[in-house]
Design an enzyme around this catalytic site. Structure first.
Site, short mmCIF file in Angstrom:
data_model
loop_
_atom_site.label_atom_id
_atom_site.label_comp_id
_atom_site.label_asym_id
_atom_site.label_seq_id
_atom_site.Cartn_x
_atom_site.Cartn_y
_atom_site.Cartn_z
N GLY A 24 34.99 31.64 9.73
CA GLY A 24 34.34 32.73 9.56
C GLY A 24 34.64 33.54 10.80
O GLY A 24 33.46 34.38 11.08
N ALA A 25 35.58 33.80 11.20
CA ALA A 25 35.90 34.57 12.63
C ALA A 25 36.08 35.84 12.35
O ALA A 25 36.36 36.60 13.54
CB ALA A 25 37.35 33.63 13.20
N ASN A 26 35.98 36.57 11.46
CA ASN A 26 36.49 38.14 11.01
C ASN A 26 35.27 38.65 11.55
O ASN A 26 35.41 39.93 11.74
CB ASN A 26 37.18 38.20 9.94
CG ASN A 26 35.97 37.95 8.66
OD1 ASN A 26 35.70 37.03 8.58
ND2 ASN A 26 35.39 39.17 8.34
N GLY B 280 30.77 38.90 13.12
CA GLY B 280 29.66 38.67 13.64
C GLY B 280 29.77 37.36 14.68
O GLY B 280 30.63 37.66 15.49
N GLY C 16 31.06 34.57 14.48
CA GLY C 16 32.51 33.91 14.67
C GLY C 16 33.48 34.93 15.35
O GLY C 16 34.42 34.46 16.16
N SER D 287 20.62 26.22 11.34
CA SER D 287 19.36 27.24 11.70
C SER D 287 18.06 26.54 11.68
O SER D 287 17.89 25.60 11.09
CB SER D 287 19.50 28.16 10.37
OG SER D 287 18.52 29.10 10.25
N TYR E 217 18.94 27.56 1.10
CA TYR E 217 19.35 27.75 2.14
C TYR E 217 19.03 26.86 3.46
O TYR E 217 19.83 26.23 3.98
CB TYR E 217 19.08 29.27 2.92
CG TYR E 217 19.64 29.53 4.37
CD1 TYR E 217 20.92 29.62 4.55
CD2 TYR E 217 18.86 29.75 5.27
CE1 TYR E 217 21.66 29.94 5.85
CE2 TYR E 217 19.25 30.11 6.60
CZ TYR E 217 20.69 29.95 6.67
OH TYR E 217 20.98 30.40 8.11
#
Length: 327
Positions: free
Chosen positions: A37-39, A41, A43, A173, A201
């Protein structure tokens, strides 16, 4: 949240300086990292910080287009913020955590490069989405946040061992405190009537902690340091599904609160960067532990320490993978 608020350690974090900063990140020249998820936020902020210190970073993302845009943005940001930094080494690695086969194939694609792996940050996730099943017929938050990362990370464990000392950081979280009764309801995982968007979640975030502790125990004789982070209240895209799950009013309130109170991603990323890069992790032999902003350890809920639950989840996930895509 009551578990966290009941701990003196948490209250102390409100009155102490951040325990880690970008200036404390050591030279990472020669290190290879993967950030899921590096693209965007957290990440993206993690990727920039690692690459700016010389790491060769793979952006493990679903969309090649968004990842390539992020790579160009990161290169420009690094040149501007860190003028003395080496030329950034950034690459796209396709990873769709919603798809079990793709998660396994992504790890195999990385392994085919015959590179070491020193840092793996399991950062990607979704939050409080409306009920939906994954490509493999699993409740989506559990599938993306836990199962996909389980497949991806366990396929890379041998490479982390070969490359030790190495780090594996899992994002959880404080929402893990809002899980379903019993912690993980294995038998009713896909029953929409037995859970809410919030408890689903929480269940997936508890699974992240249980997985971290189970894996850390399996690697206790190796110099592979596995830990878990709650990044805090950060202004990212994670809350984009709030409106669909809870309505426009709640969505608007969330947006206002985020604008007023949330940390910027480059600050929110510091706890996972601490676990991924600080020499302290090795010198203090920190393993299977839970950290909150910024780089402060506290205790997660009692469910997290239940070794029977940890092992039940591990076996359940292994069996699920075998059932869906084979060994």
């Amino acid at each position: 949240m009551l578990n966290m608020l009941s701990q003196l350690r948490w209250w102390k974090t409100l009155f102490t300086r951040n325990r880690y900063s970008h200036k404390q990140i050591p030279d990472l020249t020669g290190k290879v990292a993967i950030v899921t998820g590096a693209n965007t936020g957290l990440g993206y902020a993690t990727t920039v910080a690692l690459a700016a210190r010389g790491a060769h970073v793979f952006l493990a993302c679903r969309s090649q287009e968004r990842a390539m845009d992020a790579i160009e943005k990161a290169k420009n940001e690094i040149k501007k913020k860190y003028p003395n930094a080496p030329e950034p080494k950034l690459e796209f690695l396709e990873l769709d955590l919603n798809d079990m086969r793709n998660s396994r194939e992504s790890a195999r694609n990385f392994l085919s490069r015959n590179l070491p792996l020193h840092i793996l940050v399991c950062n990607s996730g979704i939050m409080m989405t409306p009920f939906k099943l994954s490509a493999d017929g699993i409740e989506q938050q559990f599938a993306v946040n836990h199962v996909g990362h389980f497949i991806f990370a366990t396929a890379l464990v041998d490479k982390l061992k070969e490359s030790q000392p190495s780090r594996l950081v899992v994002l959880s979280s404080m929402g893990h405190e809002s899980t379903v009764a019993g912690g993980i309801d294995f038998d009713t995982l896909n029953d929409e009537t037995k859970s809410s968007a919030m408890s689903r979640y929480g269940r997936s975030k508890l699974a992240n902690i249980l997985f971290t502790k189970a894996l850390a125990r399996r690697l206790e004789k190796e110099k592979v340091y596995v830990n878990v982070a709650h990044p805090g209240y950060v202004a990212t895209e994670l809350a984009r599904h709030i409106g669909a799950s809870f309505g426009a009013i709640v969505d608007r309130i969330t947006q206002v609160m985020t604008n007023m109170m949330a940390m910027k991603p480059e600050v929110g990323a510091l706890t996972q960067l601490y676990l991924a890069t600080s020499p302290e992790i090795e010198t203090l032999d920190i393993r299977g532990r839970y950290f909150i902003p910024i780089a402060n350890e506290i205790r997660p809920t009692a469910y997290s320490y239940d070794e029977n639950l940890q092992e039940k989840l591990w076996t359940f996930t292994e069996d699920l993978v075998k059932e869906k895509i084979g060994a």
